[in-house]
Write a protein that holds these residues in place. Structure first.
Motif, PDB file in Angstrom:
ATOM      1  N   LEU A 195      -5.715 -49.874 -42.870  1.00  0.00           N
ATOM      2  CA  LEU A 195      -4.715 -48.878 -42.455  1.00  0.00           C
ATOM      3  C   LEU A 195      -5.316 -47.473 -42.434  1.00  0.00           C
ATOM      4  N   ILE A 196      -6.109 -47.163 -43.450  1.00  0.00           N
ATOM      5  CA  ILE A 196      -6.728 -45.829 -43.495  1.00  0.00           C
ATOM      6  C   ILE A 196      -7.606 -45.623 -42.259  1.00  0.00           C
ATOM      7  N   ALA A 197      -8.337 -46.665 -41.873  1.00  0.00           N
ATOM      8  CA  ALA A 197      -9.198 -46.549 -40.694  1.00  0.00           C
ATOM      9  C   ALA A 197      -8.368 -46.342 -39.426  1.00  0.00           C
ATOM     10  N   LEU A 198      -7.247 -47.068 -39.360  1.00  0.00           N
ATOM     11  CA  LEU A 198      -6.405 -46.998 -38.156  1.00  0.00           C
ATOM     12  C   LEU A 198      -5.710 -45.641 -38.032  1.00  0.00           C
ATOM     13  N   TYR A 199      -5.111 -45.183 -39.137  1.00  0.00           N
ATOM     14  CA  TYR A 199      -4.417 -43.893 -39.102  1.00  0.00           C
ATOM     15  C   TYR A 199      -5.405 -42.731 -39.217  1.00  0.00           C
ATOM     16  N   GLY A 200      -6.621 -43.052 -39.606  1.00  0.00           N
ATOM     17  CA  GLY A 200      -7.619 -41.997 -39.787  1.00  0.00           C
ATOM     18  C   GLY A 200      -8.068 -41.381 -38.466  1.00  0.00           C
ATOM     19  N   LYS A 201      -7.881 -42.142 -37.363  1.00  0.00           N
ATOM     20  CA  LYS A 201      -8.159 -41.529 -36.056  1.00  0.00           C
ATOM     21  C   LYS A 201      -7.089 -40.467 -35.832  1.00  0.00           C
ATOM     22  N   SER A 202      -7.445 -39.378 -35.209  1.00  0.00           N
ATOM     23  CA  SER A 202      -6.439 -38.335 -35.034  1.00  0.00           C
ATOM     24  C   SER A 202      -5.396 -38.806 -34.031  1.00  0.00           C
ATOM     25  N   GLY A 203      -4.188 -38.417 -34.259  1.00  0.00           N
ATOM     26  CA  GLY A 203      -3.113 -38.807 -33.365  1.00  0.00           C
ATOM     27  C   GLY A 203      -1.779 -38.383 -33.939  1.00  0.00           C
ATOM     28  N   THR A 204      -0.753 -38.505 -33.123  1.00  0.00           N
ATOM     29  CA  THR A 204       0.579 -38.130 -33.583  1.00  0.00           C
ATOM     30  C   THR A 204       1.607 -39.138 -33.103  1.00  0.00           C
ATOM     31  N   ILE A 205       2.661 -39.258 -33.881  1.00  0.00           N
ATOM     32  CA  ILE A 205       3.857 -39.965 -33.451  1.00  0.00           C
ATOM     33  C   ILE A 205       4.773 -38.904 -32.860  1.00  0.00           C
ATOM     34  N   GLN A 206       5.177 -39.099 -31.619  1.00  0.00           N
ATOM     35  CA  GLN A 206       6.037 -38.099 -30.994  1.00  0.00           C
ATOM     36  C   GLN A 206       7.453 -38.642 -30.843  1.00  0.00           C
ATOM     37  N   THR A 207       8.415 -37.803 -31.118  1.00  0.00           N
ATOM     38  CA  THR A 207       9.817 -38.184 -30.999  1.00  0.00           C
ATOM     39  C   THR A 207      10.487 -37.231 -30.028  1.00  0.00           C
ATOM     40  N   PRO A 208      10.953 -37.741 -28.896  1.00  0.00           N
ATOM     41  CA  PRO A 208      11.503 -36.862 -27.870  1.00  0.00           C
ATOM     42  C   PRO A 208      12.652 -35.987 -28.360  1.00  0.00           C
ATOM     43  N   ASP A 209      13.462 -36.529 -29.282  1.00  0.00           N
ATOM     44  CA  ASP A 209      14.610 -35.752 -29.764  1.00  0.00           C
ATOM     45  C   ASP A 209      14.192 -34.536 -30.578  1.00  0.00           C
ATOM     46  N   TRP A 210      13.015 -34.601 -31.167  1.00  0.00           N
ATOM     47  CA  TRP A 210      12.579 -33.515 -32.037  1.00  0.00           C
ATOM     48  C   TRP A 210      11.179 -33.081 -31.598  1.00  0.00           C
ATOM     49  N   PRO A 211      11.097 -32.388 -30.457  1.00  0.00           N
ATOM     50  CA  PRO A 211       9.793 -32.093 -29.870  1.00  0.00           C
ATOM     51  C   PRO A 211       8.891 -31.243 -30.758  1.00  0.00           C
ATOM     52  N   ASN A 212       9.479 -30.522 -31.693  1.00  0.00           N
ATOM     53  CA  ASN A 212       8.651 -29.661 -32.543  1.00  0.00           C
ATOM     54  C   ASN A 212       8.285 -30.318 -33.858  1.00  0.00           C
ATOM     55  N   MET A 213       8.586 -31.596 -33.962  1.00  0.00           N
ATOM     56  CA  MET A 213       8.367 -32.248 -35.255  1.00  0.00           C
ATOM     57  C   MET A 213       7.574 -33.540 -35.097  1.00  0.00           C
ATOM     58  N   ASP A 214       6.421 -33.468 -34.517  1.00  0.00           N
ATOM     59  CA  ASP A 214       5.555 -34.632 -34.450  1.00  0.00           C
ATOM     60  C   ASP A 214       5.153 -35.046 -35.866  1.00  0.00           C
TER      61      ASP A 214
END
Lengths: 729, 154
Positions: free
Chosen positions: A537-556
């Motif tokens: 999991l650390i390796a997978l989430y360790g790549k940079s990235g974001t979870i985006q939520t359309p309802d809250w565009p300023n809160m990735d």
């Protein structure tokens, strides 16, 4: 943002000194009302006849603690001692639009999606800060000095020389015109209440048995309704013995209830027969004496086992509807050193709200009063408008605590029934559901099957992800979300398997079981790659990235938060430590909406087919923490709800009828199965605004649990409930 | 013939349907709303009261069985403004979330602690069977232990 079209202190009659700030041009606020104190209630603060201060919070509370947390925000911005006030719910303070529909204005009055505090945060702070500024200005005028020389403390305005004026003595004195834009909420560094533990503000009422729920409401002259609703998912009354029950003691009327379905087939009112009587018990007795012949022929194919088999079979078909694709998944699977191919299934879950649904309504011509615990204050006016043809502006709603909600108490049905029956009887009517009604007429969580293929390359990394979901709702989120978004070569496919179940929001919709599927499959992939799930999991989430939520565009949600959460729970739980035989630890992380949570479960197998969870270690990111004590309560609650649903949750439909309809057949956990140790860490990533909390800890607890079962026993849980699948796993 | 009993020390008599469960007499006739309706089949314990000092599920106790009985509800637990130590512990541990089941949990705990003043975790697991849908069990356990401690030193 806040449109203060009118602002003034209003002096009320009858010695009720009240303080009102009008946040909108809503005519309801300015209109006199003989059944309440609508004109007297400001959004945040009210002084009762006895001079005591009442904080008014906008959003309904079903146990999620918004009543306390919102009161903290008001207390902070207004400098009020929370221990010196009582707290109640605001009535509807929104607007009626041109089409006559009630809508929220600045302060949201609905609870759902874990975003009550996120919604309230800007407007409530601003409103409360403005209220404080008005009080300071009033004192300044009274003393004839400049407002900038004054400060506030514990419900008083004070000056440098030590003079004090209580807020309650400042109302109704002057007419003030103060520019709202000149007032700013406190900076975080000055917080004395926000961020500190606050106990449930309703605790004293609760532990002494005060009538704080709508089931406790006694409106004089109320008639009691008990309704026998069609137990078939879709069905109608064919015949019933009206004459026999109409003459029973206390019975005032026997009313046929007509089914109301929405365009998509969603049930809003079940077909049935209502008994109206002078007391609840008389209504109950007569309802039990009803012999009703039902026509359930429209839904006989709706059977849990048939639906699940169909879903599972569909995940084996070649091609479903593609909803997400990254890179070249086909090539990744061709080139893989190893491939895992696993299928997960789960049945529906019922809400089982501990307070059975109920509502008291009094429709009187073109006005109405409603007493109810519901997840959306604003929606009540619209339900009354729809089902009793009353102007939404003429609806006076009294909001009560809910004995849990979980998404179910957002629905219209129990309010609509009371409203329709009150209109018919021309009297106040209280509708009380039984537990059987509550489960049979639920809007349950979805059920279905998920097939996951994961490709491991020659370097033991996750190189491909292919997920196919076949669910009895149209939801496609699990196929599109993490890790479909994160793996270089991925494919998400979906199919929906329609049936006659009216689904609803169940705490953490889609996330609640989706996280189990994803975090279980990732754990399986880790073992296939010869790695510990944590490292994987650390390796997978360790790549940079974001979870985006359309309802809250300023809160990735950046993946680095997931990494920090995983690191925290691993460290705090001593993840990976030596354990006795039959013990194991499981880890999982998941983002729900714009928050995220990780857990480690420590458990011990009890024989081959049972287990006990001894400890849960959790870390949550819910942004700025308004009430840490309340946040921990919600994390504990989500853990328990998830452990319970995973082990026992199974709403069984047979030939279109829910046959598990009370706590004897729909099992819930008791204290003996609750983890005795729960260690929760609230993370601080420097957010200056709250995120959400109520639903966030639930989704990751289920995979943490099943991953721990695997670590302890080597048994991989691929179907829920665990109480049924562990034996054959 | 009227059935006579006391509720929270006050004498009452009842002439109605003897099959009616005590729960509905408390809620609808005695005006005591603290005792909650949860399932109607004695499973959840939201309706727990004391009958002659024992915890019972009032949804499953018919009025016919109550002649001469002494009933205590959540409203009768505190003495004036002085809360029972179990109520105090519930507030101190911040147990209630929605709060609906807590009157029943408290009544069950008060009766439990009378028989088991110094409970182990196993005692609690076996002795407290009320359902809480918010899942406040972790804090209930702490509150039971705190109350037990406070009652022993009181």
């Amino acid at each position: 943002m806040t449109n203060l079209s009118r602002r003034t202190f209003i002096k009320s009659g009858a010695g009720l000194a009240s303080f009102a700030i009008l946040v909108s041009a809503n005519p309801r606020l300015a209109r006199s009302n003989d059944t309440g104190h609508i004109t007297d209630i400001g959004p945040c603060l009210r002084f009762s006849d006895d001079g005591s201060t009442v904080l008014c919070v906008p959003t309904p509370d079903m146990g999620q603690g918004i009543m306390t947390a919102a009161a903290q925000v008001i207390a902070e911005e207004m400098d009020i001692d929370l221990n010196a006030v009582s707290v109640e719910f605001m009535p509807f303070i929104g607007i009626i639009d041109d089409e006559g529909i009630a809508r929220d204005k600045d302060l949201t009055q609905g609870a759902g999606g874990s975003h009550s505090m996120m919604d309230l945060w800007p407007a409530l702070r601003k409103t409360a800060a403005y209220s404080r500024a008005l009080l300071v200005e009033a004192a300044a005028q009274k003393w004839g000095i400049d407002a900038s020389k004054l400060s506030t403390l514990d419900g008083h305005v004070i000056d440098a020389g030590g003079r004090k004026l209580a807020y309650k003595d400042l109302v109704a004195t002057v007419d003030i015109n103060l520019d709202q834009s000149a007032v700013t909420p406190k900076p975080i560094k000055d917080y004395k209440v926000i961020g500190k533990d606050a106990r449930n503000v309703a605790a004293l009422d609760i532990v002494t048995g005060k009538p704080v729920f709508s089931l406790d409401v006694d409106v004089p002259g109320t008639l009691h309704a008990v309704i026998r609703r069609c137990p078939h998912l879709i069905g109608k009354v064919k015949s019933y013995n009206e004459d026999e029950v109409a003459s029973m003691e206390g019975v005032k009327a026997v009313v046929k209830m007509d089914q109301v379905l929405e365009e998509d087939g969603w049930r809003t009112i079940a077909d049935g027969v209502a008994i109206i009587a002078d007391t609840y018990w008389h209504a109950r007795q007569a309802a039990d004496a009803l012999t009703i012949e039902w026509d359930g022929s429209a839904a006989t194919e709706d059977d849990t086992n048939i639906i699940l088999d169909k879903c599972e079979a569909l995940t084996k078909t070649e091609k479903l509807k593609e909803v997400a694709r990254n890179g070249n998944p086909e090539e990744a699977f061709n080139a893989a050193a190893k491939v895992i191919d696993v299928t997960y299934t789960h049945p529906s879950w019922a809400h089982a709200c501990i307070e059975p649904h109920n509502c008291t309504a009094h429709v009187n011509g073109n006005s109405a009063e409603v007493w109810v615990g519901h997840q959306n204050t604003t929606r009540i006016a619209n339900i009354v408008k729809r089902f009793a043809d009353v102007d939404a502006a003429n609806v006076n709603t009294h909001m009560y605590r809910m004995g849990t909600g979980f998404g179910r108490k957002y629905v219209q049905d129990f309010v609509a029934e009371a409203v329709m029956l009150s209109k018919k009887m021309q009297a106040p009517v209280k509708v009380t559901w039984s537990r059987e009604d509550e489960i049979e007429q639920d809007y349950p969580n979805h059920m279905g099957a998920y097939r996951v293929k994961a490709a491991i390359d020659k370097d033991d990394n996750l190189s491909g992800w292919h997920i196919k979901t076949a669910l009895d709702t149209g939801r496609d989120w699990v196929a599109k979300d993490f890790p479909t978004t994160a793996v270089a070569n991925s494919l998400g496919e979906v199919v929906s398997v329609p049936n006659n179940i009216s689904h609803g929001a169940w705490r953490g919709p889609s996330h609640n079981t989706g996280a189990w599927v994803v975090q279980s499959a990732l754990s399986e992939a880790a073992y296939a790659a010869g790695k510990d799930p944590y490292d994987f999991l650390i390796a997978l989430y360790g790549k940079s990235g974001t979870i985006q939520t359309p309802d809250w565009p300023n809160m990735d949600v950046n993946y680095d938060r997931h990494v920090a959460l995983l690191e925290k729970v691993a460290l705090a739980s001593e993840y990976g430590k030596e354990m006795p035989d039959g013990w194991g630890q499981g880890i999982a992380v998941h983002h729900t909406f714009v928050s995220a949570c990780a857990h480690v479960v420590d458990l011990e197998m009890i024989g081959d087919n049972d287990y006990r969870v001894h400890k849960v270690t959790s870390a949550i990111d819910c942004g700025l923490a308004v009430n840490p004590l309340g946040i921990r309560a919600q994390v504990e609650s989500g853990i328990m709800d998830g452990l319970c649903a995973a082990k026992y949750g199974k709403l069984v439909f047979e030939a279109g009828v829910p046959i598990t309809n009370n706590f004897d057949t729909y099992q819930k956990m008791r204290i003996d199965e609750a983890p005795p140790i729960v260690n929760i860490h609230i993370m601080d990533f420097g957010d200056t605004e709250p995120r959400g909390t109520g639903e966030v800890s639930l989704p990751p607890i289920i995979p943490a649990l099943t991953n721990a079962i695997f670590a302890a026993s080597g048994k991989r849980i691929r179907s829920l409930p665990i109480s049924e699948s562990l034996e054959t796993a | 013939m009227a059935i006579s009993f006391t509720i929270n020390g006050a004498r009452r008599s009842f002439n109605g349907d003897e099959e009616m469960p005590l729960l509905w007499h408390l809620r609808e006739e005695a005006g005591l709303k603290g005792t909650k309706f949860g399932c109607g089949i004695g499973q959840c314990g939201a309706c727990t009261v004391h009958l002659d000092g024992d915890a019972v599920r009032s949804c499953s106790v018919p009025m016919s069985s109550l002649d001469g009985a002494s009933i205590t509800t959540i409203e009768g637990l505190a003495e004036g403004d002085d809360l029972h130590p179990v109520q105090e512990a519930w507030i101190e541990e911040d147990v209630p979330q929605c709060g609906y089941c807590q009157a029943g949990q408290i009544m069950a705990t008060v009766a439990f602690l009378k028989d088991t003043p110094n409970p182990t975790d196993d005692d609690i697991n076996n002795g407290i069977t009320n359902l809480c849908r918010c899942g406040t069990y972790y804090r209930i356990r702490k509150a039971i232990k705190r109350a037990a401690e406070n009652m022993q030193t009181a």
